[in-house]
Design a protein around this motif. Structure first.
Motif, short mmCIF file in Angstrom:
data_model
loop_
_atom_site.label_atom_id
_atom_site.label_comp_id
_atom_site.label_asym_id
_atom_site.label_seq_id
_atom_site.Cartn_x
_atom_site.Cartn_y
_atom_site.Cartn_z
N PHE A 211 0.63 -1.22 0.00
CA PHE A 211 -0.03 -0.19 0.05
C PHE A 211 0.70 1.21 0.02
O PHE A 211 0.22 2.24 0.08
CB PHE A 211 -0.94 0.01 1.17
N ALA A 212 2.11 1.14 0.05
CA ALA A 212 2.96 2.33 0.27
C ALA A 212 4.25 2.29 -0.63
O ALA A 212 5.25 2.77 -0.02
CB ALA A 212 3.23 2.77 1.63
N ASN A 213 4.22 1.57 -1.64
CA ASN A 213 5.45 1.59 -2.62
C ASN A 213 5.13 1.55 -4.03
O ASN A 213 4.14 0.91 -4.39
CB ASN A 213 6.06 0.24 -2.40
N PHE A 214 5.43 2.87 -4.61
CA PHE A 214 4.74 3.26 -5.80
C PHE A 214 4.89 2.03 -6.90
O PHE A 214 3.94 1.83 -7.73
CB PHE A 214 5.05 4.29 -6.29
N PHE A 215 6.09 1.49 -7.02
CA PHE A 215 6.21 0.46 -7.79
C PHE A 215 5.49 -0.91 -7.68
O PHE A 215 4.69 -1.21 -8.63
CB PHE A 215 7.70 -0.17 -8.19
N HIS A 216 5.32 -1.29 -6.51
CA HIS A 216 4.62 -2.56 -6.12
C HIS A 216 3.10 -2.22 -6.04
O HIS A 216 2.30 -3.08 -6.25
CB HIS A 216 5.11 -3.07 -4.94
N ASP A 217 2.68 -0.99 -5.70
CA ASP A 217 1.25 -0.56 -5.91
C ASP A 217 0.85 -0.63 -7.37
O ASP A 217 -0.11 -1.04 -7.56
CB ASP A 217 1.08 0.72 -5.25
N SER A 218 1.76 -0.25 -8.06
CA SER A 218 1.42 -0.15 -9.62
C SER A 218 1.08 -1.53 -10.23
O SER A 218 0.57 -1.69 -11.14
CB SER A 218 2.48 0.59 -10.31
N GLU A 219 1.82 -2.51 -9.50
CA GLU A 219 1.50 -4.07 -10.05
C GLU A 219 -0.25 -4.24 -10.17
O GLU A 219 -0.83 -4.64 -10.97
CB GLU A 219 2.13 -4.95 -9.16
N ASP A 220 -0.68 -3.70 -8.89
CA ASP A 220 -2.29 -3.80 -8.83
C ASP A 220 -2.75 -2.86 -9.67
O ASP A 220 -3.71 -3.11 -10.24
CB ASP A 220 -2.76 -3.81 -7.35
N PHE A 221 -2.40 -1.73 -9.83
CA PHE A 221 -3.09 -0.88 -10.64
C PHE A 221 -3.09 -1.10 -12.09
O PHE A 221 -4.04 -0.91 -12.88
CB PHE A 221 -2.50 0.71 -10.57
N VAL A 222 -1.98 -1.78 -12.56
CA VAL A 222 -1.66 -2.14 -14.14
C VAL A 222 -2.59 -3.43 -14.21
O VAL A 222 -3.37 -3.66 -15.04
CB VAL A 222 -0.15 -2.68 -14.29
N ASN A 223 -2.58 -4.27 -13.19
CA ASN A 223 -3.39 -5.57 -13.32
C ASN A 223 -4.84 -5.30 -13.42
O ASN A 223 -5.77 -6.04 -14.11
CB ASN A 223 -3.27 -6.44 -12.08
N VAL A 224 -5.20 -4.31 -12.69
CA VAL A 224 -6.69 -4.02 -12.77
C VAL A 224 -7.11 -3.37 -14.11
O VAL A 224 -8.04 -3.72 -14.96
CB VAL A 224 -7.11 -2.84 -11.65
N PHE A 225 -6.23 -2.68 -14.83
CA PHE A 225 -6.36 -2.23 -15.95
C PHE A 225 -6.54 -3.42 -17.10
O PHE A 225 -7.49 -3.52 -17.99
CB PHE A 225 -5.16 -1.24 -16.29
N LEU A 226 -5.45 -4.12 -16.89
CA LEU A 226 -5.38 -5.44 -17.67
C LEU A 226 -6.59 -6.52 -17.69
O LEU A 226 -7.31 -6.82 -18.50
CB LEU A 226 -4.04 -6.41 -17.30
N ALA A 227 -6.91 -6.38 -16.36
CA ALA A 227 -8.33 -7.15 -16.10
C ALA A 227 -9.49 -6.84 -16.90
O ALA A 227 -10.43 -7.30 -17.34
CB ALA A 227 -8.57 -7.56 -14.69
N LEU A 228 -9.64 -5.44 -16.67
CA LEU A 228 -11.07 -4.68 -17.25
C LEU A 228 -10.79 -4.95 -18.99
O LEU A 228 -11.84 -5.25 -19.62
CB LEU A 228 -10.81 -3.12 -17.28
N ALA A 229 -9.38 -5.00 -19.37
CA ALA A 229 -9.39 -4.93 -20.92
C ALA A 229 -9.87 -6.53 -21.31
O ALA A 229 -10.31 -6.74 -22.45
CB ALA A 229 -7.99 -4.80 -21.19
#
Length: 654
Positions: free
Chosen positions: A339-357
């Motif tokens: 929840f507080a590391n921008f790179f590792h948080d971005s794993e989840d942000f990118v995965n949500v984007f990919l899942a929606l696609a």
């Protein structure tokens, strides 16, 4: 989908509405964490969520909604309950309610078997705006390469993410680049759709009139050079979930205590017991196995699902489901990696984007439900704004649509006993997808030089983030012509920062109680530039000549651990031409730089082997420089790289 005009129409016909929830959420730290932003007091933030309405009113609303959407030419066909929903528009629109909490409602009899008698619905916020929600944004510099940035508010809500990503082509480089990081990746995931739990036939509940035909379809995909059998994404239909269990404070306290005693290594995830989920689907003998479901994917499917025999009477099946409400819109379940590391948080942000696609879902037709026990953390804006539908010029953070485990605990657990809440309160979902495991994100998997560039995944994702944060008009692309001024941002890593667990704990709106972190002091930052002051002084004095012309240089000394909200950080990225910094999570910001941008990564203290930021820069279409540095760094050598980056930059471009 929360369109302001639709809301006004619905209010005019007197449709009563209910609401969402208040939220504050939990969080996890990783050894390399940074980029903490200022954060509002959690007590002042709340969440709207779900609404119940009767069949007659809902049918009238559906009629009005279709008329309105057809006029805007945004209606798309749904693929049906068992398949991907093109954009979630099969969900009925409802109006915002005067309260900010979920309200469990008892099912009533219904005239139509397919239409649920009690429905939990999205409620999007509306706000005043000087911009017409159906008008595209005029960004002269965006062109066809940044089409997401120009989308109208309405189109950004309703266009499937897969369609948005398709505008960004594939990827440059080797033949496999498209299949690994372009639209080919989405097609590959989608081709792998496999039944993991088979439908056993429709069952109509005698009391509520609801008809179900549950199934689970997953998308097992083997990513290049990634360990394990496969990564996965699963879509469950007509499933019952015991959301009241999030109100089990003793269970939650044990999870947090283990997180603390393990030195933050044992993730704050609830271990769901069998029966947390219920379905009448029939497990596939081969695929219904934890070995095909990495990490918490198995926790939210194989380990948690109780299979109610389809041979049971409809009455007993309805009793087993015990639905206090039905959620008709698309739901994506997420357990964050941190929840507080921008790179590792971005794993989840990118995965949500990919899942929606992959699922062909839209932002406006999907609700994110976060089931981990982390607190909100410094990047909450991405969940509360980018991934929370809100029609209007500015999203109202008091009416966010993302829902957390804490929200569910307060509305459906014992704390809500006055409204019927208990440890056995159940919500039923028409479509609930179990998201992609965080470490399976393509940005994390590829730790080697991929030799791929301008990838559709990263370029579309970056623009999606910018558009979701409503920063498109603050970007350089909004200017009538590009400026030849060069902005250099130095991503500083300095001394100590407050531990994020301590910074984001909350005794009234979070599982992360502050008593757990009282003895934590300040956290020492690794990979600091030992002669940091000399680097900053050199940047401040930098004078650049190119082609006989003096180039104006602006310098930003950015320590995101100590100042600037996350949204302000991204706004700074948008105006940055050259990002300079030591290897670390903060370099994730490079994908939001201007089109002509360049990343200079200083690989100090043995950090040169990890190639994530080399890849991200190239995937985003930026230039990349990686001088091998001792520590203290050679200031002259670094400044020579900066000069080279400016000389190679197309200053007449955006």
């Amino acid at each position: 989908m929360g369109l302001g005009l639709v809301n006004l129409i619905l209010v005019a016909i007197g449709v009563a509405s209910l609401t969402f929830m208040s939220v504050v959420y939990m969080h996890h730290t990783v050894a390399d964490q940074e980029d903490h932003s200022n954060h509002k007091d959690a007590k002042s933030i709340s969440h709207p969520l779900l609404e119940q309405y009767n069949l007659q009113a809902s049918l009238k609303r559906e009629e009005l909604r279709h008329s309105y959407l057809q006029a805007l030419q945004v209606h798309r066909d749904s693929a049906g309950a068992a398949g991907p929903d093109r954009d979630g528009l099969d969900s009925k629109v409802n109006v915002e309610s005067p309260r900010n909490f979920l309200t469990p409602v008892k099912p009533k009899s219904a005239a139509l078997s397919r239409a649920p008698s009690s429905v939990a619905k999205l409620v999007a916020s509306s706000s005043s705006s000087s911009h017409d929600g159906d008008t595209a944004y005029n960004l002269p510099g965006a062109g066809p390469d940044h089409r997401i940035l120009t989308l109208s508010d309405q189109s950004f809500e309703t266009t499937p993410v897969s369609e948005m990503m398709s505008w960004y082509g594939e990827a440059s480089g080797k033949a496999q680049c498209a299949d690994d990081f372009g639209n080919g990746l989405v097609r590959r995931w989608r081709r792998n759709r496999t039944p993991y739990c088979h439908p056993t036939g429709p069952v109509t509940f005698p009391k509520s009139g609801v008809t179900i035909n549950p199934s689970v379809h997953c998308y097992p995909t083997k990513q290049y050079r990634h360990g394990g059998l496969n990564d996965n994404l699963c879509l469950m239909t007509d499933v019952s979930m015991n959301v009241g269990m999030f109100g089990d404070q003793r269970r939650a306290e044990n999870v947090i205590s283990t997180y603390v005693s393990s030195g933050h290594m044992d993730m704050p995830y609830i271990h769901y017991p069998k029966g947390f989920l219920k379905s009448t689907c029939s497990p596939d003998r081969e695929h219904w196995n934890s070995k095909y479901l990495p990490g918490w994917n198995a926790d939210l499917t194989v380990k948690a699902m109780e299979h109610v025999p389809s041979s049971n009477t409809p009455q007993s099946i309805e009793q087993a489901y015990s639905c206090s409400a039905w959620v008709e819109h698309n739901v994506l379940l997420v357990q964050r990696d941190t929840f507080a590391n921008f790179f590792h948080d971005s794993e989840d942000f990118v995965n949500v984007f990919l899942a929606l696609a992959v699922l062909e879902w839209s932002r406006g037709g999907t609700q994110i439900v976060i089931t981990d026990l982390f607190p909100e953390g410094p990047f909450w804006d991405i969940w509360s704004k980018v991934y929370s539908p809100a029609f209007g010029r500015e999203a109202d953070v008091s009416k966010r649509l993302v829902v957390t485990a804490w929200d569910l605990s307060q509305k459906y657990g014992p704390a809500a006993s006055s409204s019927g809440g208990s440890l056995q309160s159940r919500l039923c979902f028409r479509k609930a997808a179990v998201g992609i495991f965080g470490p399976a994100a393509p940005i994390a998997v590829a730790s080697w030089n991929t030799f791929c560039s301008r990838t559709a995944l990263v370029r579309a994702y970056a623009d999606f983030m910018i558009r979701g944060l409503r920063l498109q008009e603050d970007s350089h692309y909004a200017k009538a012509a590009p400026e030849d001024t060069v902005t250099i941002t130095y991503m500083a890593r300095r001394a100590y920062s407050e531990w994020p667990e301590k910074k984001f704990c909350n005794d009234t709106h979070s599982y992360f109680k502050c008593r757990h972190w009282e003895k934590m002091g300040m956290r020492k930052i690794g990979r600091m530039i030992k002669n940091d002051e000399a680097i900053v002084a050199a940047f401040k004095l930098h004078h650049h000549e190119k082609d006989g012309k003096t180039i104006k240089v602006i310098f930003n000394d950015a320590d995101f651990n100590k100042h600037k909200t996350f949204r302000d950080q991204i706004a700074m990225d948008l105006k940055t031409d050259i990002l300079v910094g030591a290897h670390g999570a903060g370099l994730m910001h490079n994908i939001f730089m201007r089109e002509r941008g360049a990343l200079i990564e200083l690989s100090v203290d043995g950090s040169g082997s990890q190639r994530h930021f080399h890849n991200l820069a190239h995937w985003a279409g930026k230039s990349y420089y990686n001088p091998q540095c001792s520590n203290p760094v050679d200031v002259t050598a670094v400044m020579n790289v900066v000069k080279n980056a400016i000389n190679n930059m197309k200053l007449d471009g955006y």
